[in-house]
Design a protein around this motif. Structure first.
Motif, PDB file in Angstrom:
ATOM      1  N   ARG A 198       0.839  12.625  -2.674  1.00 46.16           N
ATOM      2  CA  ARG A 198      -0.123  12.286  -1.628  1.00 46.16           C
ATOM      3  C   ARG A 198      -1.453  11.812  -2.225  1.00 46.16           C
ATOM      4  O   ARG A 198      -2.077  10.874  -1.725  1.00 46.16           O
ATOM      5  N   LYS A 199      -1.874  12.433  -3.314  1.00 45.75           N
ATOM      6  CA  LYS A 199      -3.114  12.011  -3.980  1.00 45.75           C
ATOM      7  C   LYS A 199      -2.982  10.602  -4.531  1.00 45.75           C
ATOM      8  O   LYS A 199      -3.917   9.788  -4.445  1.00 45.75           O
ATOM      9  N   LYS A 200      -1.811  10.299  -5.095  1.00 45.30           N
ATOM     10  CA  LYS A 200      -1.592   8.969  -5.664  1.00 45.30           C
ATOM     11  C   LYS A 200      -1.589   7.911  -4.564  1.00 45.30           C
ATOM     12  O   LYS A 200      -2.128   6.813  -4.736  1.00 45.30           O
ATOM     13  N   LEU A 201      -1.004   8.221  -3.426  1.00 49.61           N
ATOM     14  CA  LEU A 201      -1.014   7.296  -2.297  1.00 49.61           C
ATOM     15  C   LEU A 201      -2.442   6.990  -1.859  1.00 49.61           C
ATOM     16  O   LEU A 201      -2.789   5.829  -1.595  1.00 49.61           O
ATOM     17  N   LYS A 202      -3.275   8.013  -1.798  1.00 47.63           N
ATOM     18  CA  LYS A 202      -4.676   7.824  -1.417  1.00 47.63           C
ATOM     19  C   LYS A 202      -5.407   6.994  -2.464  1.00 47.63           C
ATOM     20  O   LYS A 202      -6.160   6.071  -2.144  1.00 47.63           O
ATOM     21  N   GLU A 203      -5.169   7.339  -3.726  1.00 48.16           N
ATOM     22  CA  GLU A 203      -5.849   6.652  -4.827  1.00 48.16           C
ATOM     23  C   GLU A 203      -5.550   5.149  -4.814  1.00 48.16           C
ATOM     24  O   GLU A 203      -6.427   4.326  -5.099  1.00 48.16           O
ATOM     25  N   LEU A 204      -4.318   4.792  -4.470  1.00 44.68           N
ATOM     26  CA  LEU A 204      -3.900   3.392  -4.500  1.00 44.68           C
ATOM     27  C   LEU A 204      -4.043   2.714  -3.131  1.00 44.68           C
ATOM     28  O   LEU A 204      -3.553   1.610  -2.943  1.00 44.68           O
ATOM     29  N   ASN A 205      -4.703   3.397  -2.208  1.00 37.73           N
ATOM     30  CA  ASN A 205      -4.987   2.837  -0.879  1.00 37.73           C
ATOM     31  C   ASN A 205      -3.739   2.494  -0.065  1.00 37.73           C
ATOM     32  O   ASN A 205      -3.701   1.474   0.634  1.00 37.73           O
TER      33      ASN A 205
END
Length: 206
Positions: A118-125
């Motif tokens: 979930r953090k990676k999804l947010k980080e990559l918009n």
């Protein structure tokens, strides 16, 4: 259009993730990369860098990591928890490789419960969309043509005498907590055509 390219649909088995992702791919003329196919390829080729990295991070010796035909064999060899860790590791790698949104991603349904994913999804918009379907409707969809047999964890649950329905209900309660953290929650109307559902979701993203 790039915002649509970086859309990830999440939900339970039978919620329509694959159907809607396929429709979106046609609309955008984009290739689809599925998380399942990607980690099955890696499971069959443990010499790849991502496999060696996972073995190191999980303290699983490289000599222990043997080629597997797919997720079901991996779970039987190493247990489901290690598989979920592997699944998250691979999907994060897949997100990194697709950080520009050149392809559409069809991630594994359960991978969204992983905090790092979930953090990676947010980080990559990326925009995450939870396809919410009530559990009774999902059960009906999985029963039709024995669709539940396409899911390795459900087949294993049956083999172990736990029962696939019991496992499904357990998963539903567990996943629902994480799915509600998605950027958009869309309640699926069973009488609504898939094309209409997709159009409604794209309006919400826009």
């Amino acid at each position: 259009m790039i915002r649509y390219n970086k859309t990830v649909l999440v939900g339970m088995p039978g919620s329509g993730k694959t159907t809607l992702t396929n429709l979106l791919a046609k609309r955008l003329d984009k290739k689809i990369i599925t998380g399942d196919q990607y980690y099955d390829y890696i499971l069959q080729n443990p010499q790849l860098t991502i496999s060696r990295l996972f073995c190191k991070e999980s303290n699983l010796g490289k000599d222990q990591f043997i080629p597997c035909l797919g997720s079901e064999e991996f779970i039987k060899n190493y247990g489901e928890q290690l598989f979920r860790d592997f699944e998250a590791c691979v999907n994060i790698d897949l997100l990194e490789k697709n950080r520009l949104g050149k392809s559409l991603l069809d991630l594994g349904g359960k991978v969204f419960i992983n905090t790092d994913v979930r953090k990676k999804l947010k980080e990559l918009n990326y925009t995450s969309v939870y396809l919410h379907v009530d559990k009774d409707s999902l059960l009906e969809r999985l029963i039709v043509n024995d669709n539940w047999k396409k899911r390795s964890v459900y087949r294993i649950a049956e083999e172990e005498g736990f029962g696939w329905k019991t496992r499904f209900l357990k998963d539903f309660e567990e996943r629902n907590v994480s799915y509600k953290m998605a950027d958009i929650i869309y309640s699926i109307n069973s009488s609504e055509l898939a094309e209409k559902t997709l159009s409604n979701i794209l309006k919400l993203i826009k």
